[in-house]
Design a protein around this motif. Structure first.
Motif, PDB file in Angstrom:
ATOM      1  N   ASN A   1       0.830  -1.205   0.000  1.00  0.00           N
ATOM      2  CA  ASN A   1       0.000   0.000   0.000  1.00  0.00           C
ATOM      3  C   ASN A   1       0.862   1.252   0.000  1.00  0.00           C
ATOM      4  O   ASN A   1       2.094   1.189   0.130  1.00  0.00           O
ATOM      5  N   ASN A   2       0.232   2.405  -0.097  1.00  0.00           N
ATOM      6  CA  ASN A   2       0.964   3.670  -0.247  1.00  0.00           C
ATOM      7  C   ASN A   2       1.736   4.062   1.008  1.00  0.00           C
ATOM      8  O   ASN A   2       2.661   4.877   0.938  1.00  0.00           O
ATOM      9  N   ASP A   3       1.362   3.513   2.163  1.00  0.00           N
ATOM     10  CA  ASP A   3       2.046   3.873   3.404  1.00  0.00           C
ATOM     11  C   ASP A   3       3.360   3.116   3.591  1.00  0.00           C
ATOM     12  O   ASP A   3       4.170   3.488   4.442  1.00  0.00           O
TER      13      ASP A   3
ATOM     14  N   PHE B   1       3.010  -8.866   6.223  1.00  0.00           N
ATOM     15  CA  PHE B   1       3.715 -10.146   6.234  1.00  0.00           C
ATOM     16  C   PHE B   1       2.824 -11.250   5.651  1.00  0.00           C
ATOM     17  O   PHE B   1       3.291 -12.091   4.884  1.00  0.00           O
ATOM     18  N   GLN B   2       1.553 -11.246   5.985  1.00  0.00           N
ATOM     19  CA  GLN B   2       0.630 -12.234   5.435  1.00  0.00           C
ATOM     20  C   GLN B   2       0.501 -12.082   3.923  1.00  0.00           C
ATOM     21  O   GLN B   2       0.491 -13.073   3.185  1.00  0.00           O
ATOM     22  N   ASP B   3       0.404 -10.834   3.463  1.00  0.00           N
ATOM     23  CA  ASP B   3       0.245 -10.577   2.024  1.00  0.00           C
ATOM     24  C   ASP B   3       1.461 -11.039   1.233  1.00  0.00           C
ATOM     25  O   ASP B   3       1.331 -11.663   0.169  1.00  0.00           O
TER      26      ASP B   3
ATOM     27  N   TRP C   1       1.799 -14.063  -1.536  1.00  0.00           N
ATOM     28  CA  TRP C   1       2.311 -13.843  -2.892  1.00  0.00           C
ATOM     29  C   TRP C   1       3.404 -14.848  -3.221  1.00  0.00           C
ATOM     30  O   TRP C   1       3.417 -15.427  -4.322  1.00  0.00           O
ATOM     31  N   PHE C   2       4.313 -15.071  -2.285  1.00  0.00           N
ATOM     32  CA  PHE C   2       5.394 -16.025  -2.527  1.00  0.00           C
ATOM     33  C   PHE C   2       4.837 -17.433  -2.743  1.00  0.00           C
ATOM     34  O   PHE C   2       5.292 -18.162  -3.629  1.00  0.00           O
ATOM     35  N   LYS C   3       3.851 -17.825  -1.946  1.00  0.00           N
ATOM     36  CA  LYS C   3       3.272 -19.164  -2.087  1.00  0.00           C
ATOM     37  C   LYS C   3       2.579 -19.327  -3.432  1.00  0.00           C
ATOM     38  O   LYS C   3       2.707 -20.367  -4.086  1.00  0.00           O
ATOM     39  N   VAL C   4       1.823 -18.298  -3.853  1.00  0.00           N
ATOM     40  CA  VAL C   4       1.131 -18.354  -5.145  1.00  0.00           C
ATOM     41  C   VAL C   4       2.130 -18.504  -6.283  1.00  0.00           C
ATOM     42  O   VAL C   4       1.877 -19.206  -7.277  1.00  0.00           O
ATOM     43  N   ASN C   5       3.300 -17.872  -6.142  1.00  0.00           N
ATOM     44  CA  ASN C   5       4.327 -17.925  -7.181  1.00  0.00           C
ATOM     45  C   ASN C   5       5.358 -19.028  -6.926  1.00  0.00           C
ATOM     46  O   ASN C   5       6.439 -19.026  -7.533  1.00  0.00           O
ATOM     47  N   LEU C   6       4.994 -19.949  -6.026  1.00  0.00           N
ATOM     48  CA  LEU C   6       5.789 -21.153  -5.748  1.00  0.00           C
ATOM     49  C   LEU C   6       7.192 -20.852  -5.233  1.00  0.00           C
ATOM     50  O   LEU C   6       8.156 -21.565  -5.522  1.00  0.00           O
ATOM     51  N   LEU C   7       7.300 -19.757  -4.468  1.00  0.00           N
ATOM     52  CA  LEU C   7       8.530 -19.423  -3.760  1.00  0.00           C
ATOM     53  C   LEU C   7       8.286 -19.587  -2.269  1.00  0.00           C
ATOM     54  O   LEU C   7       7.157 -19.478  -1.803  1.00  0.00           O
ATOM     55  N   THR C   8       9.352 -19.830  -1.513  1.00  0.00           N
ATOM     56  CA  THR C   8       9.203 -20.117  -0.086  1.00  0.00           C
ATOM     57  C   THR C   8      10.096 -19.211   0.747  1.00  0.00           C
ATOM     58  O   THR C   8      11.296 -19.093   0.482  1.00  0.00           O
TER      59      THR C   8
END
Length: 219
Positions: free
Chosen positions: A158-160, A190-192, A196-203
């Motif tokens: 986000n912008n902040d 941290f959750q976001d 994102w990493f999980k969706v893109n198959l990174l850990t």
């Protein structure tokens, strides 16, 4: 720990010499589509990343804001780049047709096996397995492809907050006006990013990923 899950093992790719010519051509051509990407082959980029990081922290402090950072470390980031996802992102950025098929042929159809003690009898060799992810080790294109792979990561911020990317190292500077909102913001961020990493198959390597809050001595 299993031999094949050991973090000390990295695959080595054996490529034909003529791929060096293709590599030079491909690297030049991709830069036309990704001119805004700064690869970490530039000597000044590490200084620029450090300046951006420090400047974000000091600016927030000067504005009397709460400020902290999430410093991410990825497990075998280059080895986990999924070929299918990468090709989709290349196409999204305008790489298509024969050029895309050229890159696809460069990435796919590679096989890997493990040899123990440099002995090539059947007892010391694993079976050949098709690789569905990973950048060829030592390649010129690997760093550029990885940057394209994570290029949309800052869109979740986000912008902040402010995200600084340097190779596979991702840093997020979090700012807010009070402690309660700062904690909520940090947890959500941290959750976001983990999603994102999980969706893109990174850990994420949780043992090396750090969350810090920055304060002045008079706080």
């Amino acid at each position: 720990m299993s031999l094949f899950n050991s973090p000390k093992w990295n695959p080595v790719s054996c490529g034909w010499r003529w791929w060096r010519v293709i590599t030079c051509y491909t690297n030049l051509d991709i830069s036309k589509f990704q001119a805004y990407l700064c690869t970490f082959t530039h000597a000044t980029y590490n200084l620029r990343a450090a300046f951006t990081l420090i400047n974000s922290i000091l600016t927030a402090m000067n504005n009397n804001q709460m400020v902290g950072g999430i410093f991410c470390d990825l497990q075998k980031s280059f080895d986990c780049v999924n070929h299918k996802i990468l090709l989709e992102k290349l196409e999204f950025n305008g790489v298509e047709g024969k050029f895309k098929r050229l890159i696809e042929s460069y990435l796919t159809g590679r096989y890997q096996r493990v040899t123990l003690n440099n002995i090539t009898n059947n007892n010391n060799l694993s079976k050949w397995e098709l690789l569905k992810c990973g950048m060829p080790q030592g390649s010129v294109l690997g760093p550029l492809f990885f940057l394209i792979y994570i290029n949309d990561l800052p869109t979740i911020v986000n912008n902040d907050n402010n995200m600084v990317l340097f190779a596979e190292d991702t840093s997020i500077i979090i700012t807010d006006t009070n402690q309660r909102d700062f904690n909520v913001n940090a947890n959500q961020m941290f959750q976001d990013i983990n999603t994102w990493f999980k969706v893109n198959l990174l850990t994420l390597n949780l043992n090396k990923t750090q969350c810090l809050e920055f304060r002045t001595k008079n706080y």
